[in-house]
Design an enzyme around this catalytic site. Structure first.
Site, mmCIF file in Angstrom:
data_model
loop_
_atom_site.group_PDB
_atom_site.id
_atom_site.type_symbol
_atom_site.label_atom_id
_atom_site.label_comp_id
_atom_site.label_asym_id
_atom_site.label_seq_id
_atom_site.Cartn_x
_atom_site.Cartn_y
_atom_site.Cartn_z
ATOM 1 N N ARG A 152 -19.059 -9.752 4.586
ATOM 2 C CA ARG A 152 -20.025 -8.716 5.270
ATOM 3 C C ARG A 152 -18.911 -8.207 6.023
ATOM 4 O O ARG A 152 -18.355 -8.765 7.037
ATOM 5 C CB ARG A 152 -20.989 -9.443 5.942
ATOM 6 C CG ARG A 152 -22.175 -10.037 5.033
ATOM 7 C CD ARG A 152 -23.032 -11.117 5.750
ATOM 8 N NE ARG A 152 -22.391 -12.259 6.216
ATOM 9 C CZ ARG A 152 -22.992 -13.347 6.894
ATOM 10 N NH1 ARG A 152 -24.248 -12.957 7.158
ATOM 11 N NH2 ARG A 152 -22.215 -14.259 6.987
ATOM 12 N N ASP B 209 0.883 -1.172 -0.079
ATOM 13 C CA ASP B 209 -0.112 -0.115 0.112
ATOM 14 C C ASP B 209 0.681 1.136 -0.068
ATOM 15 O O ASP B 209 2.010 1.178 0.471
ATOM 16 C CB ASP B 209 -0.859 -0.065 1.089
ATOM 17 C CG ASP B 209 -2.286 0.952 0.920
ATOM 18 O OD1 ASP B 209 -3.421 0.066 0.884
ATOM 19 O OD2 ASP B 209 -2.268 1.965 0.866
ATOM 20 N N LEU C 23 -34.829 -9.857 5.558
ATOM 21 C CA LEU C 23 -36.221 -9.403 5.707
ATOM 22 C C LEU C 23 -36.619 -8.776 7.081
ATOM 23 O O LEU C 23 -37.494 -8.641 7.410
ATOM 24 C CB LEU C 23 -37.103 -10.706 5.566
ATOM 25 C CG LEU C 23 -37.304 -11.319 4.325
ATOM 26 C CD1 LEU C 23 -38.251 -12.664 4.579
ATOM 27 C CD2 LEU C 23 -37.684 -10.289 3.091
ATOM 28 N N CYS D 135 -21.110 -0.451 0.888
ATOM 29 C CA CYS D 135 -21.546 -1.270 -0.448
ATOM 30 C C CYS D 135 -22.586 -1.327 -1.221
ATOM 31 O O CYS D 135 -22.721 -0.859 -2.214
ATOM 32 C CB CYS D 135 -21.163 -2.897 0.114
ATOM 33 S SG CYS D 135 -19.493 -3.015 0.807
ATOM 34 N N LYS E 8 -24.517 -0.919 10.947
ATOM 35 C CA LYS E 8 -25.115 -2.210 11.476
ATOM 36 C C LYS E 8 -24.388 -2.537 12.578
ATOM 37 O O LYS E 8 -23.074 -2.066 12.676
ATOM 38 C CB LYS E 8 -25.076 -3.176 10.438
ATOM 39 C CG LYS E 8 -23.759 -3.673 9.687
ATOM 40 C CD LYS E 8 -23.843 -4.805 8.880
ATOM 41 C CE LYS E 8 -22.543 -5.577 8.579
ATOM 42 N NZ LYS E 8 -22.572 -6.588 7.641
ATOM 43 N N GLU F 112 -15.729 -10.384 -4.390
ATOM 44 C CA GLU F 112 -15.708 -10.622 -2.964
ATOM 45 C C GLU F 112 -17.137 -10.488 -2.341
ATOM 46 O O GLU F 112 -17.965 -9.492 -2.535
ATOM 47 C CB GLU F 112 -14.797 -9.695 -2.158
ATOM 48 C CG GLU F 112 -14.613 -9.996 -0.745
ATOM 49 C CD GLU F 112 -14.259 -11.272 -0.666
ATOM 50 O OE1 GLU F 112 -13.289 -11.640 -0.573
ATOM 51 O OE2 GLU F 112 -15.156 -11.976 0.353
ATOM 52 N N PHE F 113 -17.664 -11.627 -1.378
ATOM 53 C CA PHE F 113 -19.110 -11.441 -0.882
ATOM 54 C C PHE F 113 -18.928 -11.172 0.804
ATOM 55 O O PHE F 113 -20.135 -11.362 1.309
ATOM 56 C CB PHE F 113 -19.760 -12.591 -1.454
ATOM 57 C CG PHE F 113 -19.912 -12.645 -3.058
ATOM 58 C CD1 PHE F 113 -20.967 -11.907 -3.406
ATOM 59 C CD2 PHE F 113 -19.230 -13.684 -3.622
ATOM 60 C CE1 PHE F 113 -21.018 -11.770 -4.921
ATOM 61 C CE2 PHE F 113 -19.171 -13.512 -5.125
ATOM 62 C CZ PHE F 113 -20.448 -12.528 -5.543
ATOM 63 N N ALA G 116 -37.150 -5.376 8.655
ATOM 64 C CA ALA G 116 -37.799 -4.199 8.390
ATOM 65 C C ALA G 116 -36.732 -3.214 9.134
ATOM 66 O O ALA G 116 -36.717 -3.520 10.361
ATOM 67 C CB ALA G 116 -38.962 -4.063 8.349
#
Ligand code: UGA
Length: 436
Positions: free
Chosen positions: A145, A16, A246, A256, A316, A142-143, A248
């Protein structure tokens, strides 16, 4: 990803240009909060499987180079590819002196066509080496979280590998096979563009699922004896729908989903197609955050000079990330209405200070946050906030009014305790427990 590879015995070098980041990593300090990351980093540094450097020539020694740079959104939604281009240039340049084949893997989220039309030509030009023979390129989205990064890196649902070079796909698959051995997930071998578009489709579908249940929540709020949680659990039992995503609430945020949705909208518009469903998903999300203000106004009338407590700042739980967090929109709207705002979050307070400075009050705990408040808005579903009962709010607040922005609390219990509760997705007399 890097420290997980290191944990499994690979020699990983992180390259980096950010000196501050490199210094922190060398000291064993992750630049953000992520469960178990510090331990993995410490192990990697200790056994020297993980090192960091600003020396791009170090790349020439590796068998696989993963491009993991950011692809931020520009004002029109289009992604900024400048970091991908500079990483590709660096890789290409370092390959000039390489004595062996290198597999270049694009992990960053990029628009379809980027690996073929940007990464490949840039490396080709810079390296003077032969594609397929000296190096190859794969797209491998990439998936993982945030808040589950280590777990997801070690337990992926599937691996998508796109390329125009079948041997390269096999090489990467073999690498993952050694890494995951008997927990190896399904591998999808495909084109660059399918792999790239899959990433956008995945995030757009997740965002749409949440906006869908939020849309049902808004309908439920207008019908007596309804509760979106009950509806979500019922439809989630349909195997074709499934129970996840699901919940709410006040909407989705993070680095993302919003970025990828806007990129997909921009991409499709450039292709001459207006993706109405994606646009509606985004608009529904915008309305959800606004709901917190509407509820507060319903309870208190004008918000000027009212004291509003905000529980939860991170986009979150299990992260300190506030990028595109719903809390930022809610707080800005409250300040705009003239309210005074106090906030509490287990991890994100330092990040909030960088955004809001002294315009809001940072409480050390929940009690301090809600003390004397006219209204409390629950924005992030941290477990410590979930535990609170109606009594806790009645004891501390000036007027016990709570906006349950993540549908955590039991409306009956709160009503009994004397709290005026406004909950996303709960109808006027609503409670899912009526028939139990
Ligand atoms: C998301 C995807 O879930 C990952 O698969 C993907 O790799 C990642 O983006 C990425 O592209 O890098 P992440 O941004 O960490 O992961 O967050 P999510 O867990 O997807 O949550 C996004 C937002 O949706 C949060 O604000 C969350 O509160 C909200 N959400 C999620 C709901 O409002 N309801 C739900 O039922 C689920």
């Amino acid at each position: 990803m890097a420290v997980c590879f290191a944990k499994h015995g690979y020699k990983v070098v992180g390259i980096d240009t950010d000196q501050h980041l490199l210094a922190k990593l060398r000291e064993g300090q992750p630049p953000f909060h992520e469960p178990n990351l510090q331990g993995y980093l410490a192990d990697g540094l200790k056994n020297k499987n993980f090192t960091v450097t600003d020396d791009p020539s170090m790349n020439s020694m590796s068998d696989i180079a993963f491009i993991t740079v950011g692809t931020p959104s520009q004002a029109n939604g289009q992604i900024d590819l400048s970091y991908v281009v500079s990483a590709s240039k660096m890789i290409g340049h370092s390959l000039r002196s390489a004595r062996h084949y290198q597999l270049v893997v694009v992990k960053s989220t990029v628009a379809p066509g980027t690996a073929r039309n940007v990464v490949k030509p840039v490396i080709d030009r810079e390296s003077n080496k032969a594609y397929n023979l000296d190096y190859s390129v794969c797209s491998n989205p990439e998936f993982l979280r945030e808040g589950r990064a280590i777990y997801d890196s070690e337990n992926p649902d599937r691996i998508i590998i796109g390329s125009d070079d079948h041997a390269a796909i096999e090489r990467l698959e073999k690498f993952y096979q050694t890494l995951y051995s008997n927990t190896m997930p399904t591998v999808i071998r495909t084109t660059f563009e399918n792999a790239e578009l899959t990433k956008y489709a995945n995030n757009a579908f997740l965002a749409t699922k949440v906006s869908f249940i939020n849309c049902i929540a808004s309908i439920a709020e207008r019908i007596p004896h309804t509760d979106v949680n009950s509806i979500a659990s019922a439809i989630g039992l349909d195997a074709r729908i499934g129970p996840h995503f699901l919940n709410a609430g006040l909407g989705w945020g993070g680095s993302c989903l919003p970025k990828d949705l806007h990129s997909l909208l921009n991409l499709s518009e450039n292709l001459g197609y207006r993706a109405e469903l994606i646009a509606a998903t985004d608009e529904t999300n915008r309305q959800q955050a606004e709901k917190a203000v509407e509820f507060a106004k319903q309870a208190l009338g004008a918000l000027a000079d009212k004291r509003v407590a905000i529980l939860g700042l991170a986009f979150k739980p299990e992260t300190d990330d506030m990028r595109e967090a719903v809390s930022v929109r809610v707080i800005n709207r409250m300040l705009g209405e003239g309210a005074s705002v106090s906030v509490s979050d287990p991890l994100a307070t330092e990040n909030a200070k960088r955004i809001f400075g002294d315009r809001i009050t940072y409480a050390a705990n929940v009690d301090e946050c809600i003390e004397g408040a006219d209204c409390c808005i629950l924005v992030t579903e941290w477990p410590e906030f979930k535990k609170l009962n109606g009594e806790a709010f009645v004891r501390k607040m000036r007027t016990p009014t709570v906006v349950d922005g993540r549908r955590l609390y039991d409306p009956k219990e709160f009503k009994k305790a004397g709290v005026k509760l406004f909950a996303v997705g709960v109808g006027p007399e609503g409670s899912e427990s009526e028939n139990r």
